[in-house]
Design a protein around this motif. Structure first.
Motif, PDB file in Angstrom:
ATOM      1  N   PHE A 129       0.826  -1.206   0.000  1.00 23.69           N
ATOM      2  CA  PHE A 129       0.000   0.000   0.000  1.00 23.69           C
ATOM      3  C   PHE A 129       0.865   1.263   0.000  1.00 23.69           C
ATOM      4  O   PHE A 129       1.912   1.316   0.652  1.00 23.69           O
ATOM      5  N   ASP A 130       0.395   2.241  -0.731  1.00 19.77           N
ATOM      6  CA  ASP A 130       1.032   3.551  -0.736  1.00 19.77           C
ATOM      7  C   ASP A 130       0.378   4.384   0.367  1.00 19.77           C
ATOM      8  O   ASP A 130      -0.589   5.114   0.133  1.00 19.77           O
ATOM      9  N   TRP A 136      -0.309   4.898   9.691  1.00 18.40           N
ATOM     10  CA  TRP A 136      -1.332   3.953   9.253  1.00 18.40           C
ATOM     11  C   TRP A 136      -1.008   2.523   9.669  1.00 18.40           C
ATOM     12  O   TRP A 136      -1.901   1.691   9.781  1.00 18.40           O
ATOM     13  N   GLU A 204      -7.190   2.210  -1.733  1.00 14.73           N
ATOM     14  CA  GLU A 204      -7.568   3.382  -0.936  1.00 14.73           C
ATOM     15  C   GLU A 204      -8.933   3.190  -0.285  1.00 14.73           C
ATOM     16  O   GLU A 204      -9.153   3.611   0.861  1.00 14.73           O
ATOM     17  N   ARG A 207      -8.448   0.703   2.564  1.00 15.13           N
ATOM     18  CA  ARG A 207      -7.781   1.352   3.702  1.00 15.13           C
ATOM     19  C   ARG A 207      -8.773   2.195   4.506  1.00 15.13           C
ATOM     20  O   ARG A 207      -8.794   2.143   5.741  1.00 15.13           O
ATOM     21  N   ALA A 208      -9.616   2.953   3.817  1.00 13.46           N
ATOM     22  CA  ALA A 208     -10.586   3.799   4.500  1.00 13.46           C
ATOM     23  C   ALA A 208     -11.647   2.960   5.220  1.00 13.46           C
ATOM     24  O   ALA A 208     -12.014   3.254   6.370  1.00 13.46           O
TER      25      ALA A 208
END
Length: 240
Positions: A129-130, A136, A204, A207-208
């Motif tokens: 993951f970026d 995080w 993304e 992740r959220a």
């Protein structure tokens, strides 16, 4: 059909169970338990089948770069594993072959699943993951903490309340399961958590969604701990 009918009568109470577990996971587990019964499997063997599906999905999260095919495969593995996790207990109640060792095995697998799944997400965050920042990486650790303490706290509360006067004792009928409570428990149901992995193809979004559920689990943990402490405080003390 006879086995399915018998399994319907061998269900645990729906009290404290979310709508997903009540109307999706338990019925799926009932079908798997009926199939396992016809195949001559024991409850412990069904538990190990559940573990095989679950840990295959967990390993894929940690080892394979996120994609839509991975999302579908991981979700399928986790959900099937969860259904078999329901099936082992139903099979044990149907056959009368359950016991302390089987209950122990089931709880150990459940605890290992929680620790391993959030560890796998932590590894995936680091490898694939970026991330906007290293902070995080703390989210899977916090989520893991909330999940494990909730599991252990609930299990310990259940054990401490065994053999003590409960609602419905003494001729007072137990209150029916609350649908509102079943809806409120959806955010902390493992089956709902599995849905988050369907978004692995969009890192993304995953992740959220994962972070949002981590916050929800932390809030529920605080509420659960207060509830359990009050319930145990109200129980009569045991003689010294």
């Amino acid at each position: 059909m006879g086995t399915l009918t018998a399994l319907r009568g061998a269900q645990k109470s729906a009290k404290g169970v979310s709508l997903y577990s009540r109307y999706v996971n338990r019925p799926a587990g009932r079908i798997l338990a009926a199939g396992a019964h016809r195949a001559g499997l024991t409850p412990n063997q069904v538990t190990l089948i559940s573990a095989a599906f679950t840990f295959t999905g967990i390993a894929a999260v940690a080892l394979v770069r996120p994609s839509w095919p991975l999302a579908l495969a991981v979700y399928a593995a986790l959900v099937v594993g969860f259904a078999f996790d329901s099936a082992d207990g139903q099979l044990a109640r149907l056959t009368g072959k359950g016991g302390p060792a089987g209950e122990w095995l089931d709880h150990v697998v459940d605890c290992a699943k929680m620790v391993a799944l959030h560890t796998a997400v932590l590894i995936a965050f680091h490898r694939f993951f970026d991330l906007p920042g290293d902070g995080w990486l703390l989210i899977p650790l916090g989520f893991q903490f909330a999940a494990v303490v909730t599991f252990c706290g609930g299990l310990l509360t259940e054990q401490l309340k065994r053999g003590r006067p409960a609602e419905g004792a003494g001729g007072t009928p137990a209150a029916p399961p609350s649908r509102l409570r079943a809806i409120a428990l959806l955010p902390v149901d493992y089956g709902v958590f599995c849905l988050v992995f369907l978004t692995l193809g969009a890192p993304e979004v995953f992740r959220a969604a994962y972070a949002a559920l981590a916050v929800v689990h932390a809030l529920f943990l605080v509420a659960f701990l207060g509830k359990w402490f009050r319930e145990l405080s109200a129980l009569p003390r045991t003689p010294a």
